[in-house]
Design an enzyme around this catalytic site. Structure first.
Site, PDB file in Angstrom:
ATOM      1  N   ASP A 136       8.515  -5.658 -14.035  1.00 16.32           N
ATOM      2  CA  ASP A 136       7.754  -4.434 -13.775  1.00 16.32           C
ATOM      3  C   ASP A 136       6.302  -4.587 -14.218  1.00 16.32           C
ATOM      4  OD1 ASP A 136      10.086  -3.388 -12.868  1.00 16.32           O
ATOM      5  OD2 ASP A 136      10.378  -1.953 -14.495  1.00 16.32           O
ATOM      6  N   ASP A 166       4.135  -3.213  -6.487  1.00 17.32           N
ATOM      7  CA  ASP A 166       5.301  -3.629  -5.708  1.00 17.32           C
ATOM      8  C   ASP A 166       4.918  -3.754  -4.224  1.00 17.32           C
ATOM      9  OD1 ASP A 166       8.474  -3.654  -5.606  1.00 17.32           O
ATOM     10  OD2 ASP A 166       7.798  -2.326  -4.008  1.00 17.32           O
ATOM     11  N   GLU A 209       4.317  -6.600 -11.774  1.00 14.03           N
ATOM     12  CA  GLU A 209       3.929  -5.787 -10.618  1.00 14.03           C
ATOM     13  C   GLU A 209       2.793  -4.828 -10.975  1.00 14.03           C
ATOM     14  OE1 GLU A 209       7.864  -5.650  -7.793  1.00 14.03           O
ATOM     15  OE2 GLU A 209       7.648  -4.045  -9.251  1.00 14.03           O
ATOM     16  N   GLU A 267       2.986   0.141 -11.159  1.00 15.17           N
ATOM     17  CA  GLU A 267       4.078  -0.748 -10.753  1.00 15.17           C
ATOM     18  C   GLU A 267       4.502  -0.444  -9.303  1.00 15.17           C
ATOM     19  OE1 GLU A 267       7.741   0.077 -12.739  1.00 15.17           O
ATOM     20  OE2 GLU A 267       8.761  -0.997 -11.120  1.00 15.17           O
TER      21      GLU A 267
END
Lengths: 249, 249
Positions: free
Chosen positions: B123, B55, B126, B51
């Site tokens: 999350d 991101d 990502e 994650e």
């Protein structure tokens, strides 16, 4: 201008930057220069959009290196990246690359030592990274980040590189105002289970910033960082060249 | 488990995710599930590192799209990306992809509706992006972002998509400090003809930020945004993964 083009090509060669000259030219163009030229009726874009892009190239490159090459959790990844991508580290790398010499700056910035200013140098490094990404693609840009910043990742993970803002702030206030900052602990604004400390930093009796953190130490660092950035900006706005030694411990 | 593998392969096929099943499996593994399995003596990694990586993939993909395809300055680029990469947008995309159905969650999360929770869905989106990047490289990941989020960039630039910072801040303070922010109207610091409202936002009784605006609502949003960014930065610098509480819409 022909002279400048030649210089920039030398700069690229020295730094193994196999990149289109037009891109690198854009990356070296500070907003103070662009504004001056625009006022003369010419159309020049500053490096600010490239810097925004380069900042993201840097963040992904560092995340990639931390993910693939180190067995650390996401908390450590996040902290390590924050230190490595900090203005001081990037300015140091930019100095080693001699970026300052090739920057296009406005007259005001030139007079006040813009070529040596951390923020301008760090921004230009990011802009160059953005230019490299657009010109050569992500792989090449990531390898460049690894080459220039790999050693700082190692140092940060070994705790040999910490941003100590308390020291940095003290150097700034002593160098410019002749006083030391004072910290006062205010309170825990979190819950007993989930603490969030609140610390205020004062210089010459005037509250400069408040900081928050899971520990008092972290809250002090936070307050010091904010006060440092504020004070630096104040000094710069008054046209005072800040006197301090840059400190990465 | 064989059944789950088959389901995940269907999920990839439906979403045009040409990606190694091992990676996608990792991306769908929430920490609550990983913790449960680890307690049973097995070694499973949660999707948290992926994650973190994803991101950054998202941030660069959006910066790239904004740089190349839109003639907007870095301020607009930054604001637009913040809206598009917000938890709410990512959770919506994750819902459209039906990610919730395929998540591996611990018993506690399953009971409390984890499959539908914005933060878990965003999350996971990502993490899938991080997995796609590792498996197929940056170009493929960026194209995936464009396919899934291009329409949100358009909407954000057309002001059809605005972040409700009051809600966002409340989620952050409730998730991390267990309290709600309070807003107090201070005064109109403009003139009767040209109003400029001034609002302060407090968390646990402590002033976090002040906001200004032509209306009280705008001033509240401004204060909420500043407080949100401040708090988020504080948490991130401490290496704390911010927890957003469940939002009922």
């Amino acid at each position: 201008m022909k002279e400048y083009y030649k210089k920039v090509q030398e700069f690229c060669k020295k730094n193994d930057l196999d990149i289109d000259t037009e891109w690198i030219f854009k990356a070296l163009c500070h907003s103070s220069y662009a504004n001056e030229v625009v006022r003369k009726g010419m159309n020049v874009e500053s490096n600010e959009r490239l810097e925004f892009l380069g900042d993201a190239v840097l963040a992904l490159s560092l995340a990639d290196l931390l993910y693939r090459e180190y067995d650390v959790d996401e908390g450590v990844m996040s902290k390590t990246r924050a230190v490595v991508a900090s203005e001081k580290v990037l300015a140091e790398v930019a100095r080693n690359m001699n970026i300052g010499e090739y920057l296009l700056l406005g007259k005001g910035e030139l007079k006040t030592g813009g070529r040596g200013r951390d923020s301008i140098l760090a921004d230009a490094f990011e802009a160059i990274l953005g230019a490299l990404y657009l010109s050569e693609g992500f792989e090449i840009a990531r390898n460049f980040v690894k080459e220039k910043l790999g050693i700082y990742i190692e140092k940060a993970l070994n705790k040999e590189l910490v941003l100590d803002y308390k020291t940095t702030l003290q150097e700034l206030t002593q160098g410019n105002l002749g006083v030391r900052p004072e910290y006062s602990y205010i309170e825990n604004i979190g819950t007993p289970q989930n603490k969030l400390f609140h610390v205020e930093v004062r210089v010459n009796g005037k509250a400069l910033a408040v900081g928050y953190g899971k520990t008092k130490k972290a809250a002090e660092q936070d307050a010091a960082r904010k006060a440092y950035e504020k004070l630096l900006k104040d000094l710069e706005e008054q046209g005072i060249e800040p006197k301090n030694s840059e400190r990465l411990t």
